[in-house]
Design an enzyme around this catalytic site. Structure first.
Site, mmCIF file in Angstrom:
data_model
loop_
_atom_site.group_PDB
_atom_site.id
_atom_site.type_symbol
_atom_site.label_atom_id
_atom_site.label_comp_id
_atom_site.label_asym_id
_atom_site.label_seq_id
_atom_site.Cartn_x
_atom_site.Cartn_y
_atom_site.Cartn_z
ATOM 1 N N TRP A 359 0.844 -1.212 0.000
ATOM 2 C CA TRP A 359 0.000 0.000 0.000
ATOM 3 C C TRP A 359 0.869 1.247 0.000
ATOM 4 O O TRP A 359 0.414 2.329 -0.336
ATOM 5 C CB TRP A 359 -0.957 -0.005 1.200
ATOM 6 C CG TRP A 359 -0.318 0.186 2.569
ATOM 7 C CD1 TRP A 359 0.751 -0.479 3.072
ATOM 8 C CD2 TRP A 359 -0.727 1.105 3.588
ATOM 9 N NE1 TRP A 359 1.024 -0.048 4.349
ATOM 10 C CE2 TRP A 359 0.135 0.920 4.691
ATOM 11 C CE3 TRP A 359 -1.750 2.057 3.694
ATOM 12 C CZ2 TRP A 359 0.007 1.653 5.880
ATOM 13 C CZ3 TRP A 359 -1.860 2.784 4.869
ATOM 14 C CH2 TRP A 359 -0.994 2.584 5.942
ATOM 15 N N ASP A 360 2.140 1.073 0.352
ATOM 16 C CA ASP A 360 3.103 2.172 0.337
ATOM 17 C C ASP A 360 3.020 2.946 -0.985
ATOM 18 O O ASP A 360 3.152 4.157 -1.024
ATOM 19 C CB ASP A 360 4.544 1.636 0.467
ATOM 20 C CG ASP A 360 4.761 0.738 1.693
ATOM 21 O OD1 ASP A 360 3.812 0.066 2.101
ATOM 22 O OD2 ASP A 360 5.897 0.707 2.214
ATOM 23 N N GLU A 499 0.316 -2.955 12.749
ATOM 24 C CA GLU A 499 0.446 -4.420 12.698
ATOM 25 C C GLU A 499 0.756 -5.055 14.049
ATOM 26 O O GLU A 499 0.923 -6.265 14.134
ATOM 27 C CB GLU A 499 1.554 -4.781 11.695
ATOM 28 C CG GLU A 499 1.181 -4.404 10.273
ATOM 29 C CD GLU A 499 2.307 -4.625 9.280
ATOM 30 O OE1 GLU A 499 3.470 -4.694 9.700
ATOM 31 O OE2 GLU A 499 2.014 -4.719 8.077
ATOM 32 N N LYS A 612 2.210 0.486 16.439
ATOM 33 C CA LYS A 612 3.418 0.520 15.606
ATOM 34 C C LYS A 612 3.457 1.815 14.765
ATOM 35 O O LYS A 612 4.497 2.428 14.592
ATOM 36 C CB LYS A 612 3.427 -0.699 14.682
ATOM 37 C CG LYS A 612 4.631 -0.787 13.766
ATOM 38 C CD LYS A 612 4.559 -2.038 12.889
ATOM 39 C CE LYS A 612 5.748 -2.124 11.940
ATOM 40 N NZ LYS A 612 5.595 -3.192 10.954
HETATM 41 C C1 BGC Z 1 4.683 -1.593 7.725
HETATM 42 C C2 BGC Z 1 3.695 -1.629 6.586
HETATM 43 C C3 BGC Z 1 4.429 -1.388 5.276
HETATM 44 C C4 BGC Z 1 5.565 -2.382 5.116
HETATM 45 C C5 BGC Z 1 6.389 -2.096 3.885
HETATM 46 C C6 BGC Z 1 5.780 -2.615 7.464
HETATM 47 O O1 BGC Z 1 6.737 -2.553 8.480
HETATM 48 O O2 BGC Z 1 4.047 -1.880 8.932
HETATM 49 O O3 BGC Z 1 2.699 -0.650 6.764
HETATM 50 O O4 BGC Z 1 3.544 -1.518 4.234
HETATM 51 O O5 BGC Z 1 6.421 -2.302 6.237
HETATM 52 O O6 BGC Z 1 6.959 -0.833 3.951
#
Ligand code: BGC
Length: 775
Positions: A359-360, A499, A612
């Site tokens: 989703w980034d 997360e 987080k």
């Molecule tokens: C984050 C996610 C992100 C992923 C990739 C994870 O540590 O919690 O939101 O999409 O890293 O950057």
């Protein structure tokens, strides 16, 4: 000026200091961080900033967008391809390398304006011979299959024979310095002398047998005259290494020039039988054209890119340059010509996250492209459209309807988030992220809608975008479960952006965006209907949408549960979040990172309110129009004290939201954190690649946070800047609904004009006052 520290022949090439990232001394412990930060890419390929003569600590990598392989890895990941950088110079068998000689002078300079990596080393070997080596490398933005290195070598106190190796190394691995995870993703098919011209390696990925060809040719001549100096040559194959030995005479204080030309083609570009011939042709054209001419064309493309993308922050040299560094890597990696690839969470710069898109891309990076390079933004979204079939299968496979996009996406659109990983101690860790973290599907719909709203690109919407929004709406309807006790629809067993609480029921962010996605699904159906009956029929039959299904859509939309506490105006991050042990952050470390309270660790973080990353605050950032300012403020205040920012996606969003709700106390600290994440390696993992979401987030923080830029619900562009005291103003350009605008903002004034577009005026708002800007 830094360029003055180079010889005159390089000075004219090197940009002003504000465009340069400088490495002043050599410390092998920093090698991997510099490899990431000094990686060069043209969107087609990316080569990390390792040394041509090789060093002990190094992860030399050339990744090619779209070349993935699984083999023994957990999932399909970007496959490391032959290292084309190798050039070794010897005098009487002494290697002239940064680790093999005494360093009398050392400098490497990343010129972001031109996307060129310069170097200047003065070396003294064990026998007291001193050599000056200067030069540069680049990966052409003009011809995507070309890359080159140019060196100027001057023996300072000796004359003699110099020996050289042109090395093309096919032994490369992924996770080379991680024994537990090491993988070789390619079989080597051919190691040869490129029909007598140089070095050639053809490999294939192990799973899908996609062929990759890499060729290199070297030339050596006197600086003053372009006459060949190479006296003898010998080609050898060393297993998976192609190596060309050459020698030439050098004279004290006479500079010789070494050119290395490289070219890469894969079966994604041409038929596999034609790879080698394409490389030969590309290299001979490149040699005829010469490195200087290629550099000129290459830098002209960059000039055009920067003309729109550059942002100037007057009064803050550190953040001004750091932002440019973030934008440099982000814009360099996007390739508007290839809609079969997206941008990975670490771009093409490192091996972490396998080059997968998250989703980034749509939430953090896309806005930068929508506003500065709409064509690149469209390409990123077409990548999602091209993979809608896999998203449909992914939905079916998980027992849902419509299209469910994978949490991690590579080349074929299947879920690339592993179900399990191995911990450093060897234990197996069951990874549930893909099972529960579903919001990416709504985030993609959000990105598409945002693109449409900000560009008015109806053609894209009718051909691609609307279908995704409708199909993802359908997914959310099927994902929701009816709870008869409360007469509401719910999303159970889900993970939101935070997360650390996994899984939960009714994550506010996910439920709200699901509702939003369904609403936009209706809007898109109307859009299609109003544009043409045949398009409507075409899309709805592809989606298998039956009109009476829409009643269920409406029902779910109206009754989806949004956890909200009316009394204190707090959105509850998920159902029963407020019942968790409430712990707040009170301390910050020397890098301004929140210290996770000991109490939270004792309880187990997941049993507390500590997060987080931005979750509810993320929602309010995306859908600001839907929440009153006082609700935004209450929630910002509450969650700010409970967010640990252990994801680099978080600080930029908090900087923007703090400013939006009128609390500027932390905004600058958050911006610094986001802007410097890789330059200062403040997460200690830059070696694994660039934090791409943070790059996009930094742009959003400066423009949408400090610049206070928002597009209101009537599509009016508004600015409410709050610049820190030491910032005089910020200057930038954006595309907005078909117009190109140039804007300078200070705390009290705006200077804006239309540079291009089919309208002569535009009404915008500055500090809530309407203003008409013109050409
Ligand atoms: C984050 C996610 C992100 C992923 C990739 C994870 O540590 O919690 O939101 O999409 O890293 O950057």
């Amino acid at each position: 000026m830094i360029r003055e520290q180079f010889s005159t022949k390089l000075q004219s090439l090197i940009s002003d200091d504000k465009w340069l990232i400088v490495q002043d001394n050599y410390d092998s412990k920093e090698n991997l961080v510099y490899e990431t930060n000094f990686a060069l890419t043209n969107g087609y390929m990316c080569t990390r900033g390792s040394y041509e003569e090789t060093t002990k600590t190094s992860l030399p990598s050339t990744y090619i967008a779209g070349i993935y392989d699984k083999s023994e890895a957990f999932m399909r990941e970007l496959a490391n391809t032959p290292d084309w950088l190798g050039i070794k110079l010897y005098v009487e068998r002494n290697l002239l390398g940064v680790e093999d000689c005494e360093l009398l002078e050392f400098k490497r300079v990343l010129d972001m304006k031109k996307s060129i990596l310069f170097k200047r080393f003065k070396l003294r070997d064990g026998d007291g011979r001193e050599t000056l080596i200067e030069g540069y490398r680049f990966i052409s933005r003009e011809n995507l299959h070309r890359a080159a290195i140019k060196l100027f070598v001057t023996p300072l106190n000796y004359s003699g024979i110099m020996e050289m190796e042109n090395i093309l190394d096919g032994t490369v691995l992924n996770f080379k310095d991680f024994p537990r995870f090491r993988v070789k993703h390619t079989n080597t098919l051919e190691v040869s002398n490129l029909n007598g011209k140089g070095c050639y390696i053809e490999t294939e990925t192990r799973d899908w047998n996609t062929h990759i060809g890499t060729g290199t040719i070297m030339r050596v001549y006197k600086d003053s005259e372009r006459k060949n100096l190479i006296k003898s040559k010998r080609y050898s194959t060393f297993g998976e290494v192609a190596l060309e030995f050459m020698d030439f005479d050098v004279k004290e204080n006479e500079t010789i020039v070494i050119d290395k030309f490289a070219s890469i083609y894969t079966e994604r570009d041409v038929k596999k039988e034609d790879i080698k011939i394409n490389i030969e042709k590309e290299l001979s054209d490149f040699i005829l054209n010469g490195i200087e001419a290629e550099v000129k064309d290459h830098t002209e493309v960059y000039e055009k890119m920067w003309d729109i993308a550059n942002v100037t922050i007057n009064g803050d040299d550190l953040i001004d340059k750091a932002l440019r560094f973030n934008l440099f890597h982000l814009m360099s990696t996007a390739n508007p010509k290839d809609d079969t690839v997206s941008l990975g969470a670490k771009l093409l710069h490192g091996e972490e996250y396998g080059g997968h898109a998250y989703w980034d891309t749509e939430i953090f990076m896309l806005p930068f492209f929508i506003f500065t390079n709409p064509e690149a933004a469209k390409t990123l979204l077409k990548y999602r459209y091209n993979l809608i079939g896999a998203a449909r299968e992914n939905a079916t496979f998980n027992g849902f309807k419509g299209a469910k996009y994978p949490w991690e996406s590579a080349d074929d659109g299947t879920e690339q988030c592993p179900d399990w990983t191995i911990e450093p101690d060897g234990s197996c860790y069951r990874c549930m992220v893909a099972t529960y973290e579903h919001h990416v599907t709504a985030d993609i719909a959000f990105g598409i809608y945002n693109y449409f709203r900000l560009t008015k690109d109806l053609d894209f919407m009718l051909k691609y975008g609307a279908e995704i929004i409708i199909e993802t709406a359908k997914f959310w309807v099927s994902r929701c479960k009816y709870n008869s006790e409360f007469d509401r629809y719910e999303i159970l067993d889900v993970t939101g952006p935070d997360e650390w609480h996994e899984p939960v029921n009714n994550n506010c962010y996910t439920n709200y965006l699901a509702k939003w996605n369904i609403e936009k699904g209706f809007e898109m159906l109307e859009l299609l209907k109003n544009s043409s009956a045949s398009i409507y029929d075409d899309v709805t039959s592809r989606i298998c949408l039956i009109e009476n299904e829409l009643e269920a859509w409406k029902e779910v939309h109206d009754k989806i549960y949004i956890p909200f506490n009316k009394e204190d105006k707090l959105m509850e991050q998920f159902e029963d979040y407020f019942k968790l042990k409430d712990v707040v952050i009170t301390e910050y470390d020397k890098n301004d990172m929140p210290v996770i309270p000991a109490e939270a660790r004792e309880y187990g973080i997941k049993n507390t309110c500590i997060n987080k990353q931005a979750d509810v605050v993320m929602l309010m950032f995306l859908l600001g129009d839907e929440f009153d300012k006082d609700i935004q403020k209450v929630n910002y205040d509450y969650y700010e004290k409970r967010t640990s920012h252990r994801s680099s996606l978080s600080p930029s969003i908090f900087s923007i939201m703090g400013l939006r709700v009128g609390d500027n106390s932390m905004a600058y600290k958050y911006l610094r954190r986001s802007a410097l994440v890789d330059l200062h390696n403040n997460q200690n993992n830059t070696r694994e690649g660039i934090h791409a979401a943070s790059c996009g987030g930094t742009w959003q923080s400066v423009i949408m946070g400090f610049g206070g830029m928002e597009v209101d619900k009537h599509n009016v562009l508004t600015f409410n800047p709050w610049l820190p005291e030491h910032w005089t103003d910020i200057h930038f350009k954006i595309y907005f609904r078909g117009l190109l605008l140039e804007i300078t903002l200070s705390n009290t004034s705006i200077d804006a004009k239309i540079l291009e577009g089919d309208s002569d005026n535009l009404t915008i708002k500055f500090k809530n006052k309407e203003l008409v800007i013109t050409k």
